[in-house]
Scaffold this active site. Structure first.
Site, short mmCIF file in Angstrom:
data_model
loop_
_atom_site.label_atom_id
_atom_site.label_comp_id
_atom_site.label_asym_id
_atom_site.label_seq_id
_atom_site.Cartn_x
_atom_site.Cartn_y
_atom_site.Cartn_z
N ASN A 59 0.84 -1.20 0.00
CA ASN A 59 0.00 0.00 0.00
C ASN A 59 0.88 1.25 0.00
OD1 ASN A 59 0.60 -0.85 2.68
ND2 ASN A 59 -1.15 0.24 3.53
N ILE A 60 0.41 2.24 -0.75
CA ILE A 60 1.15 3.49 -0.93
C ILE A 60 0.21 4.64 -0.62
CG2 ILE A 60 2.43 4.91 -2.58
CD1 ILE A 60 3.08 2.30 -4.12
N GLU A 61 0.52 5.35 0.47
CA GLU A 61 -0.37 6.43 0.92
C GLU A 61 0.11 7.78 0.38
OE1 GLU A 61 -0.57 5.81 5.21
OE2 GLU A 61 -1.89 4.07 4.87
N CYS A 70 -4.23 0.59 -2.30
CA CYS A 70 -4.02 -0.62 -1.50
C CYS A 70 -2.90 -1.48 -2.08
CB CYS A 70 -5.28 -1.47 -1.46
SG CYS A 70 -6.66 -0.69 -0.62
N GLU A 72 -2.94 -4.68 -2.61
CA GLU A 72 -3.43 -5.66 -3.59
C GLU A 72 -3.52 -5.04 -4.98
OE1 GLU A 72 -4.65 -4.82 -0.64
OE2 GLU A 72 -6.06 -6.31 0.11
N CYS A 103 -10.19 -5.05 0.52
CA CYS A 103 -11.31 -4.11 0.48
C CYS A 103 -12.14 -4.34 -0.77
CB CYS A 103 -10.80 -2.67 0.54
SG CYS A 103 -10.22 -2.04 -1.05
N CYS A 106 -10.54 -3.48 -4.23
CA CYS A 106 -9.57 -4.49 -4.69
C CYS A 106 -10.28 -5.75 -5.18
CB CYS A 106 -8.58 -4.81 -3.57
SG CYS A 106 -7.49 -3.42 -3.19
N1 THU Z 1 -5.32 -1.22 2.75
C1 THU Z 1 -4.77 -2.09 1.85
O1 THU Z 1 -3.64 -1.92 1.39
N2 THU Z 1 -5.53 -3.15 1.45
C2 THU Z 1 -6.79 -3.40 1.88
O2 THU Z 1 -7.42 -4.34 1.39
C3 THU Z 1 -7.40 -2.56 2.91
C4 THU Z 1 -6.64 -1.37 3.31
C5 THU Z 1 -4.50 -0.09 3.19
C6 THU Z 1 -4.99 1.26 2.77
C7 THU Z 1 -4.36 2.16 3.80
O3 THU Z 1 -3.03 2.48 3.38
C8 THU Z 1 -4.27 1.29 5.03
O4 THU Z 1 -4.44 -0.05 4.59
C9 THU Z 1 -5.33 1.61 6.08
O5 THU Z 1 -6.59 1.58 5.52
#
Ligand code: THU
Length: 150
Positions: A59-61, A70, A72, A103, A106
């Site tokens: 995941n990259i914010e 996310c 995935e 989520c 994804c």
């Molecule tokens: N996140 C994912 O990478 N995959 C998911 O299926 C659910 C959430 C990440 C998004 C965000 O960076 C962090 O988890 C908190 O929501």
């Protein structure tokens, strides 16, 4: 609206224990590279393509929070960018939440790249070991590419 039927297509081919382990090991390794300055919730993912390749993602914010992607989807998009078009399995590992599931967004992207004649397997990093769940159980009555052909 018409949606792709749950009942079409064969069940997902089960993954061997070795492949499941390789996917989870890759997902956990990638989780260490997650860019999560805002949530501190790392997620690693590993995709298995139809030719047996494994492609990872994290995941990259972003400071503009809504732009976060996310792990995935990063893994699936990296696989697509490398030329793959069929994904057999997606593993996900969230070190802070054993057994975390993907989520909804994804799941919809998984539906795009699942095998035409079968299902995609989602592999979870559960507290008591790996869990394999067919995508159709996580995203029933999905809207997909075939619906655009009606
Ligand atoms: N996140 C994912 O990478 N995959 C998911 O299926 C659910 C959430 C990440 C998004 C965000 O960076 C962090 O988890 C908190 O929501």
């Amino acid at each position: 609206m018409h949606t792709e039927s749950d009942t079409t297509g064969s069940a997902a081919r089960p993954l061997s224990a070795d492949v499941v382990q390789e996917l989870l090991t890759t997902a956990r390794t990638y989780a260490e590279r997650a860019y999560v300055p805002y949530s501190s919730f790392p997620v690693g993912s590993a995709v298995l393509t139809d030719d047996g390749s494994i492609v990872g993602g994290v995941n990259i914010e972003n400071a503009s929070y809504g732009l976060t992607v996310c792990g995935e989807r990063v893994a699936m998009f990296a696989a697509a960018a490398a030329g793959h078009r069929v994904i057999r399995a997606v593993a996900v590992s969230a070190p802070r939440a054993a057994g975390a599931t993907p989520c909804g967004a994804c799941r919809q992207v998984m539906n795009e790249f699942k095998p035409a004649d079968g299902d995609l397997v989602v592999v979870l990093d559960g507290a008591d070991g790996p869990l394999q769940i067919p995508l159709r159980d996580l995203l029933p009555n999905a809207f997909g590419p075939r619906d655009l052909e009606q």
